[in-house]
Enzyme design. Structure first.
Site, PDB file in Angstrom:
ATOM      1  N   GLU A 160       0.811  -1.220   0.000  1.00  0.00           N
ATOM      2  CA  GLU A 160       0.000   0.000   0.000  1.00  0.00           C
ATOM      3  C   GLU A 160       0.846   1.274   0.000  1.00  0.00           C
ATOM      4  O   GLU A 160       0.432   2.293  -0.541  1.00  0.00           O
ATOM      5  CB  GLU A 160      -0.913   0.009   1.229  1.00  0.00           C
ATOM      6  CG  GLU A 160      -1.960  -1.095   1.257  1.00  0.00           C
ATOM      7  CD  GLU A 160      -3.079  -0.867   0.247  1.00  0.00           C
ATOM      8  OE1 GLU A 160      -3.387   0.303  -0.032  1.00  0.00           O
ATOM      9  OE2 GLU A 160      -3.625  -1.859  -0.255  1.00  0.00           O
ATOM     10  N   ASP A 219      -7.969   5.649  -8.270  1.00  0.00           N
ATOM     11  CA  ASP A 219      -8.533   4.300  -8.403  1.00  0.00           C
ATOM     12  C   ASP A 219     -10.059   4.317  -8.334  1.00  0.00           C
ATOM     13  O   ASP A 219     -10.695   3.271  -8.218  1.00  0.00           O
ATOM     14  CB  ASP A 219      -7.972   3.377  -7.319  1.00  0.00           C
ATOM     15  CG  ASP A 219      -8.356   3.803  -5.915  1.00  0.00           C
ATOM     16  OD1 ASP A 219      -8.925   4.910  -5.750  1.00  0.00           O
ATOM     17  OD2 ASP A 219      -8.095   3.040  -4.968  1.00  0.00           O
ATOM     18  N   THR A 235      -7.330   8.049  -0.584  1.00  0.00           N
ATOM     19  CA  THR A 235      -6.868   6.850   0.105  1.00  0.00           C
ATOM     20  C   THR A 235      -5.928   7.322   1.205  1.00  0.00           C
ATOM     21  O   THR A 235      -5.067   8.170   0.968  1.00  0.00           O
ATOM     22  CB  THR A 235      -6.116   5.916  -0.860  1.00  0.00           C
ATOM     23  OG1 THR A 235      -7.029   5.444  -1.850  1.00  0.00           O
ATOM     24  CG2 THR A 235      -5.513   4.732  -0.126  1.00  0.00           C
TER      25      THR A 235
END
Length: 279
Positions: free
Chosen positions: A60, A78, A83
């Site tokens: 990640e 995405d 995120t």
């Protein structure tokens, strides 16, 4: 000569004691002195959990230093909006909002609380409406607060780590299998959504090809089947077509037989090499 009851009991008691000593019996249940009947540590063991967090962080955040990721936040294009944090909470999926709600409960009036209505409004989209730079700056600043870090930990455990480990244990999987489930939960969630395949569907596809250890199946064969199902799911998502976190990491551990997630561990993600040494 008539023997007294006491004279009969004493030799018998001595014999029982001798047998007990010879057999290693301590009266404390299963023999644990030599590791008998002691289950191997699961992923919820603190040391194993830390390994799991390092593995996730390598994929990640391209770093093993997962504890420095509480402040991380960006839009990685995405389709899930921002995120952020230790496992990639997203503004578009609701878990980021739940982190902020947990933080607001623990620290009312904190700088992130005012963004809750905007977070609710952008769920299901990749929009930044009402968020933007003020929100990302507040998120990064909040990482200095232990209450915010605890909010991230709690959301990780409630929505991802806890359910994944519980299901893996029910399926008879060791620490590696528990991690494989957890990583799938982190990236895909538990259920199908917006054309993406979730953990439950992956598991159902795996079960169509192999039995779990709890069903009498071979653990390696089942894990290979699950990883096959996950790769198929990842290739359907444009943002997740790189399958190196499976093929050059998790699959490697399965083939090495490290079903207990034993260290040392060496793997690659996105072409970068990582290693966790033995304690």
């Amino acid at each position: 000569m008539k023997l007294s009851t006491r004279s009969l009991i004493a030799p018998v008691a001595a014999l029982v004691m001798a047998v007990a000593v010879l057999s290693g019996c301590s009266g404390a249940g299963p023999d644990t002195a030599y590791g008998k009947d002691v289950p191997a540590p699961g992923l919820d063991d603190p040391a194993k959990k830390d390994i799991a967090m390092q593995l996730v962080s390598s994929a990640e955040n391209s770093s093993l230093d997962w504890k420095s990721q509480y402040k991380y936040i960006e839009d990685i294009d995405d389709g899930r909006g921002y995120t952020a944090g230790i496992i990639g909470f997203c503004s578009g999926t609701g878990d980021m909002r739940r982190v902020v709600e947990r933080y607001a409960k623990a620290r009312p009036g904190n700088p992130l609380e005012r963004f809750l209505s905007a977070l609710r409004a952008v769920e299901g989209t990749d929009a930044h409406t009402g968020l933007g730079r003020p929100f990302t700056a507040a998120w990064a600043d909040a990482a200095g607060d232990a209450a915010f870090r605890s909010a991230q930990d709690a959301e990780r455990d409630a929505s991802y780590f806890g359910p994944a480990v519980a299901q893996a244990k029910a399926d008879g999987l060791g620490a590696l299998g528990q991690f494989i489930y957890y990583d799938a939960y982190v990236m895909h969630g538990s259920a199908d959504a917006d054309g993406t395949v979730g953990f439950r569907t992956m598991r159902r596809h795996a079960l169509a090809k192999a039995r779990t250890p709890a069903q009498g199946g071979a653990e390696v064969a089942y894990l290979d089947g699950f990883l096959d199902a996950r790769i198929a799911a990842m290739r359907k998502e444009p943002s997740h077509t790189d399958t190196s976190r499976i093929e050059t990491a998790q699959r490697v551990f399965v083939r090495q037989g490290k079903l207990g997630l034993e260290t040392p561990l060496s793997w690659k993600v996105y072409g970068d090499s990582y290693r966790i040494e033995s304690p």
